[in-house]
Scaffold this active site. Structure first.
Site, mmCIF file in Angstrom:
data_model
loop_
_atom_site.group_PDB
_atom_site.id
_atom_site.type_symbol
_atom_site.label_atom_id
_atom_site.label_comp_id
_atom_site.label_asym_id
_atom_site.label_seq_id
_atom_site.Cartn_x
_atom_site.Cartn_y
_atom_site.Cartn_z
ATOM 1 N N ARG A 55 0.817 -1.223 0.000
ATOM 2 C CA ARG A 55 0.000 0.000 0.000
ATOM 3 C C ARG A 55 0.845 1.264 0.000
ATOM 4 O O ARG A 55 0.428 2.318 -0.472
ATOM 5 C CB ARG A 55 -0.958 -0.035 1.206
ATOM 6 C CG ARG A 55 -1.636 1.278 1.488
ATOM 7 C CD ARG A 55 -2.923 1.162 2.277
ATOM 8 N NE ARG A 55 -2.862 0.352 3.470
ATOM 9 C CZ ARG A 55 -2.245 0.691 4.605
ATOM 10 N NH1 ARG A 55 -1.582 1.828 4.695
ATOM 11 N NH2 ARG A 55 -2.282 -0.118 5.641
ATOM 12 N N TYR A 108 -16.555 19.220 -12.631
ATOM 13 C CA TYR A 108 -17.022 17.878 -12.988
ATOM 14 C C TYR A 108 -18.164 17.467 -12.048
ATOM 15 O O TYR A 108 -18.058 17.651 -10.825
ATOM 16 C CB TYR A 108 -15.805 16.963 -12.833
ATOM 17 C CG TYR A 108 -15.995 15.504 -13.105
ATOM 18 C CD1 TYR A 108 -16.358 15.034 -14.354
ATOM 19 C CD2 TYR A 108 -15.742 14.566 -12.100
ATOM 20 C CE1 TYR A 108 -16.492 13.683 -14.599
ATOM 21 C CE2 TYR A 108 -15.862 13.200 -12.330
ATOM 22 C CZ TYR A 108 -16.251 12.771 -13.587
ATOM 23 O OH TYR A 108 -16.379 11.431 -13.810
ATOM 24 N N ASP A 180 -8.404 20.779 -11.380
ATOM 25 C CA ASP A 180 -8.618 19.547 -12.145
ATOM 26 C C ASP A 180 -8.156 19.838 -13.573
ATOM 27 O O ASP A 180 -8.758 20.631 -14.283
ATOM 28 C CB ASP A 180 -10.102 19.162 -12.099
ATOM 29 C CG ASP A 180 -10.365 17.797 -12.729
ATOM 30 O OD1 ASP A 180 -9.645 17.431 -13.678
ATOM 31 O OD2 ASP A 180 -11.310 17.120 -12.280
ATOM 32 N N LYS A 205 -8.407 9.100 -18.450
ATOM 33 C CA LYS A 205 -8.696 9.681 -19.754
ATOM 34 C C LYS A 205 -7.485 9.570 -20.683
ATOM 35 O O LYS A 205 -7.245 8.521 -21.222
ATOM 36 C CB LYS A 205 -9.161 11.139 -19.576
ATOM 37 C CG LYS A 205 -10.229 11.305 -18.482
ATOM 38 C CD LYS A 205 -11.553 10.660 -18.856
ATOM 39 C CE LYS A 205 -12.492 10.411 -17.703
ATOM 40 N NZ LYS A 205 -12.822 11.547 -16.874
#
Ligand SMILES: *Cc1c(COP(=O)(O)O)cnc(C)c1O
Length: 394
Positions: A55, A108, A180, A205
């Site tokens: 992790r 968004y 963003d 994306k």
């Protein structure tokens, strides 16, 4: 070294030992130490890239994080399992209960849901601002304002913000800024060079680029790095190794994909803009786009995603147009090799501004297909829409 060359080399050092070109998928939870002294040293000295636990980072994650940080000129970067997880971690690293945060009205959709839901429930006072407010943001600052959240260009309607004007005010008031930057990628805009503290991207994306992974990346200035790392680690927001692998491989072809996305999207956008039955094209690189002057000043290019507006029509008519397209998929996300088309309604979910255009907005992601095929497909689609509107008298 030019950026295109850098992209080829970045993040690969970890693989040098075995000569493998791409950093392999390291799958790990337990990491074995040589002994108690080695374990103590590894836990104490966090600056070494000694693995301690899956992790906490693996060479696969470091490869993509290091590349992303370098491309943005950041002190460091972290990976998250999705873009929206990255938005959440970035905001929580600078906000606490009792703080006020200003969000661009065009963020968004899921970012707005997070702000309205979990953040508000935590006692963070959330309000929204007109994305074109620029230096006028000063008037909205309260004594407890601790963060300004930007997204440029804005979701759905692609307004380009005056980022330096907002960050200058934020810095003078000791307010953190988070942006963003998914639309632009590090190749088209580097927000930290324009005064932003923390940059978030949905690598889902363009960076992953093939519609087969969800991944988020966050990079920050040195000043915010310790808090960002702590928030990310405390929430356990580690990404999976397969997704990180896909992202670091995607980075190797990012520049050529973005070039093609840019050229093809511009060609389609200009073709749409010349049509009488298209009332507007919302593309930051077109001269009448809202914030075009800021795009010209700050960005190094444009990407694949933009909108266009056709006359208002009923849902069946828009279905006739979009369902019949041969080369545009109907689906969420963007940045993959295949083109996508979606009807959108910017009226919903805005509070600081109003979307008054009565037409129907359609969002396009222009993929890597031939533009003549895409244009012929859209031409036939818009003709179907016109016929459906005429038949229904709408
Ligand atoms: C897609 C997207 C996200 C979220 O990314 P996921 O990987 O889907 O969680 C965040 N911001 C923007 C602007 C996006 O387009």
């Amino acid at each position: 070294m030019k950026r295109e060359t850098k992209l080829i080399h970045l993040g690969r050092a970890a693989a040098k030992k075995h000569g493998i070109v791409n950093v392999p998928v390291y799958r790990a939870s337990t990491v074995l130490f040589d002994g108690v002294a080695d374990m103590d040293l590894s836990n104490r000295d966090k600056s070494t890239r000694r693995m301690t636990y899956g992790r906490r980072g693996t060479p696969t994650l470091w490869a993509v994080q290091d590349a992303f940080a370098e491309l943005h000129g950041a002190a460091g970067a972290v990976t998250c399992p999705s873009g929206i997880a990255a938005v959440g971690v970035a905001c929580l690293s600078v906000l606490r209960s009792g703080d006020h945060a200003l969000f661009a009205d065009t963020v968004y959709g899921p970012t707005r849901i997070l702000a309205k839901g979990i953040f508000s429930r935590m006692g963070i006072d959330v309000s929204y601002y007109d994305p074109m407010i620029g230096a006028g943001i000063e008037a909205l600052i309260r004594p407890n304002t601790k963060a300004i959240i930007l997204e440029s260009p804005g979701s759905q309607t692609f307004e380009v913000q005056d980022v330096p004007a907002i960050t200058a005010i934020a810095r003078a008031r000791n307010i953190s800024t988070v942006i963003d930057n998914t639309w632009a990628t590090p190749l088209l805009f580097q927000p930290l060079k324009h005064g932003v503290d923390i940059v978030v991207e949905s690598a889902t994306k363009f960076i992953c680029g093939h519609s087969d992974s969800n991944l988020g990346l966050i990079a920050s200035t040195a000043e915010k790095w310790a808090d960002l790392q702590a928030c990310h680690g405390d929430l356990g927001q580690t990404a999976g190794p397969e997704d990180a692998y896909v992202a670091q491989r995607g980075l190797k072809t990012l520049s050529i994909r973005m070039e093609r996305h840019q050229a093809s999207a511009l060609k389609v956008a200009r073709w749409l803009a010349a049509r009488e039955d298209v009332s507007a094209v919302l593309h930051p690189a077109l001269p009448d786009a809202v914030g075009h002057e800021f795009w010209r000043r700050d960005f190094e290019g444009s990407s694949s995603l933009f909108g266009f507006i056709v006359p208002a029509c009923n849902r069946a008519a828009i279905g006739t147009m979009i369902d019949g397209l041969d080369h545009f998929g109907i689906g969420y996300s963007y940045g993959g090799y295949e083109s996508l088309a979606l009807p959108q309604d910017p009226r919903s979910g805005r509070t600081a501004t109003k979307w008054e255009n009565p037409g129907q907005l359609i969002r396009l992601h222009i993929g890597l297909e031939d533009t003549d095929d895409l244009i012929a497909d859209l031409d036939a689609g818009i003709a179907r829409l016109g016929a459906a509107r005429a038949a229904s008298g709408a």
